[in-house]
Design a protein around this motif. Structure first.
Motif, PDB file in Angstrom:
ATOM      1  N   ASN A 124      49.791  53.001  52.645  1.00 27.23           N
ATOM      2  CA  ASN A 124      50.194  51.929  51.727  1.00 27.23           C
ATOM      3  C   ASN A 124      49.586  50.596  52.154  1.00 27.23           C
ATOM      4  N   PHE A 125      49.571  50.340  53.442  1.00 31.82           N
ATOM      5  CA  PHE A 125      48.993  49.096  53.963  1.00 31.82           C
ATOM      6  C   PHE A 125      47.489  49.050  53.676  1.00 31.82           C
ATOM      7  N   ALA A 126      46.806  50.167  53.900  1.00 31.60           N
ATOM      8  CA  ALA A 126      45.362  50.238  53.630  1.00 31.60           C
ATOM      9  C   ALA A 126      45.087  50.020  52.138  1.00 31.60           C
ATOM     10  N   TYR A 127      45.918  50.607  51.283  1.00 29.38           N
ATOM     11  CA  TYR A 127      45.773  50.429  49.832  1.00 29.38           C
ATOM     12  C   TYR A 127      45.963  48.954  49.457  1.00 29.38           C
ATOM     13  N   LEU A 128      46.949  48.306  50.071  1.00 32.37           N
ATOM     14  CA  LEU A 128      47.230  46.895  49.817  1.00 32.37           C
ATOM     15  C   LEU A 128      46.029  46.035  50.221  1.00 32.37           C
ATOM     16  N   LEU A 129      45.480  46.287  51.404  1.00 34.43           N
ATOM     17  CA  LEU A 129      44.311  45.531  51.860  1.00 34.43           C
ATOM     18  C   LEU A 129      43.125  45.736  50.925  1.00 34.43           C
ATOM     19  N   SER A 130      42.928  46.971  50.473  1.00 36.58           N
ATOM     20  CA  SER A 130      41.841  47.278  49.547  1.00 36.58           C
ATOM     21  C   SER A 130      42.032  46.532  48.229  1.00 36.58           C
ATOM     22  N   ALA A 131      43.257  46.502  47.726  1.00 41.62           N
ATOM     23  CA  ALA A 131      43.546  45.804  46.458  1.00 41.62           C
ATOM     24  C   ALA A 131      43.309  44.314  46.598  1.00 41.62           C
TER      25      ALA A 131
END
Length: 166
Positions: free
Chosen positions: A150-157
């Motif tokens: 979820n954190f990686a997805y947030l950073l990507s977004a």
């Protein structure tokens, strides 16, 4: 003749003691009424999981247990009893015997010893419900992976949004 018989019994007690010392867990189970093909299936399942399944005379198991300081097995060593020794996974003997017993009523957990502590029927049944070590590790890793993903997805977004704004 009596001396030879005594020697054989002493050797069996020594064998049982060694198995008890090397096992992470030991489960006593009722097995009478299990058909030959069912017994073969059970032994195969246990063997594949690193569990040794033996039938010994109750008094020999009791002697070995007492010599090792395991108290409280007397009441469970009545009638035909099989012994399952788990050398790798402490919950495997109880879990596999309990699972097999759900479809084969002849197999019933009686008691056990897990990492040196003697447990009665109800506690061994509770131990049987504990998932295998591999399943517990997978669940643990899954619970760690989810927040990281979820954190990686947030950073990507956030990164994509900034690129669009630029």
């Amino acid at each position: 003749m009596a001396s030879n018989n005594r020697t054989i019994k002493e050797a069996k007690v020594q064998e049982i003691k060694e198995k008890m010392q090397n096992a992470k867990s030991i489960v006593l189970t009722k097995y009478q009424g299990n058909k030959a093909d069912e017994d073969t299936e059970l032994r195969k399942t246990l063997r594949e999981a690193g569990v040794e399944y033996k039938i010994y005379k109750n008094n020999l198991v009791l002697l070995a247990a007492k010599e090792l300081g395991f108290e409280g097995l007397e009441e469970h060593l009545e009638g035909p009893v099989a012994v399952a020794f788990g050398y790798e996974d402490a919950t495997a003997p109880a879990r596999l015997l309990n699972e097999f017993g759900k479809n084969h009523k002849a197999i019933q957990l009686k008691a056990g010893i897990v990492e040196g502590t003697v447990y009665g029927t109800e506690t061994i049944k509770q131990i049987a419900e504990i998932p295998s070590r591999e399943v517990l590790i997978a669940k643990f890793l899954g619970s760690i992976k989810s927040p990281v993903s979820n954190f990686a997805y947030l950073l990507s977004a956030i990164s994509e949004k900034k690129e669009q704004e630029a």
